[in-house]
Design a protein around this motif. Structure first.
Motif, PDB file in Angstrom:
ATOM      1  N   GLU A   1      13.725   0.529   1.928  1.00 20.99           N
ATOM      2  CA  GLU A   1      12.761   1.557   2.358  1.00 20.99           C
ATOM      3  C   GLU A   1      11.780   1.892   1.236  1.00 20.99           C
ATOM      4  OE1 GLU A   1      14.690   5.058   3.861  1.00 20.99           O
ATOM      5  OE2 GLU A   1      15.806   3.930   5.367  1.00 20.99           O
ATOM      6  N   ILE A   2      12.304   2.057   0.031  1.00 24.10           N
ATOM      7  CA  ILE A   2      11.447   2.426  -1.099  1.00 24.10           C
ATOM      8  C   ILE A   2      10.460   1.315  -1.419  1.00 24.10           C
ATOM      9  CG2 ILE A   2      11.487   2.853  -3.589  1.00 24.10           C
ATOM     10  CD1 ILE A   2      14.125   4.448  -3.017  1.00 24.10           C
ATOM     11  N   ILE A   3      10.933   0.076  -1.421  1.00 23.13           N
ATOM     12  CA  ILE A   3      10.043  -1.051  -1.721  1.00 23.13           C
ATOM     13  C   ILE A   3       8.993  -1.213  -0.631  1.00 23.13           C
ATOM     14  CG2 ILE A   3       9.934  -3.568  -1.957  1.00 23.13           C
ATOM     15  CD1 ILE A   3      12.709  -3.315  -3.398  1.00 23.13           C
ATOM     16  N   GLU A   4       9.389  -1.121   0.640  1.00 22.07           N
ATOM     17  CA  GLU A   4       8.425  -1.254   1.727  1.00 22.07           C
ATOM     18  C   GLU A   4       7.379  -0.134   1.674  1.00 22.07           C
ATOM     19  OE1 GLU A   4      10.784  -1.447   5.272  1.00 22.07           O
ATOM     20  OE2 GLU A   4      11.249  -3.580   4.986  1.00 22.07           O
ATOM     21  N   THR A   5       7.808   1.086   1.412  1.00 22.59           N
ATOM     22  CA  THR A   5       6.882   2.214   1.314  1.00 22.59           C
ATOM     23  C   THR A   5       5.919   2.012   0.156  1.00 22.59           C
ATOM     24  OG1 THR A   5       8.491   3.717   2.288  1.00 22.59           O
ATOM     25  CG2 THR A   5       6.716   4.719   1.014  1.00 22.59           C
TER      26      THR A   5
ATOM     27  N   GLU B   1      -0.954  -1.624  -0.681  1.00 22.41           N
ATOM     28  CA  GLU B   1      -1.826  -2.401   0.192  1.00 22.41           C
ATOM     29  C   GLU B   1      -2.869  -1.526   0.876  1.00 22.41           C
ATOM     30  OE1 GLU B   1       1.073  -4.178   2.718  1.00 22.41           O
ATOM     31  OE2 GLU B   1       1.559  -5.772   1.296  1.00 22.41           O
ATOM     32  N   HIS B   2      -2.557  -0.261   1.095  1.00 22.13           N
ATOM     33  CA  HIS B   2      -3.463   0.665   1.794  1.00 22.13           C
ATOM     34  C   HIS B   2      -3.560   1.975   1.020  1.00 22.13           C
ATOM     35  CE1 HIS B   2      -3.104  -2.122   5.142  1.00 22.13           C
ATOM     36  NE2 HIS B   2      -1.795  -2.041   5.029  1.00 22.13           N
ATOM     37  N   PRO B   3      -4.165   1.941  -0.172  1.00 24.81           N
ATOM     38  CA  PRO B   3      -4.161   3.121  -1.042  1.00 24.81           C
ATOM     39  C   PRO B   3      -4.928   4.334  -0.487  1.00 24.81           C
ATOM     40  CG  PRO B   3      -5.619   1.439  -1.911  1.00 24.81           C
ATOM     41  CD  PRO B   3      -4.890   0.836  -0.737  1.00 24.81           C
TER      42      PRO B   3
END
Length: 47
Positions: free
Chosen positions: A32-36, A42-44
């Motif tokens: 979860e942490i890595i995906e978030t 990717e979308h700052p």
């Protein structure tokens, strides 16, 4: 499960705390942490 990379014990402890708070496995917490984090990179501009 701690990933096979050099992660400080302090950081790993924070992930363990997150896993306990969210009632998920350590593996799921890392996922979860890595995906978030990747989504944030990717979308700052998205909140």
């Amino acid at each position: 499960m701690r990933p096979n990379i050099d992660i400080s014990h302090t950081l790993n402890g924070r992930v363990k705390d997150y896993a306990e708070q969210q009632d998920v496995s350590l593996e799921e917490a890392y996922r979860e942490i890595i995906e978030t984090g990747l989504e944030a990179v990717e979308h700052p501009d998205e909140p």
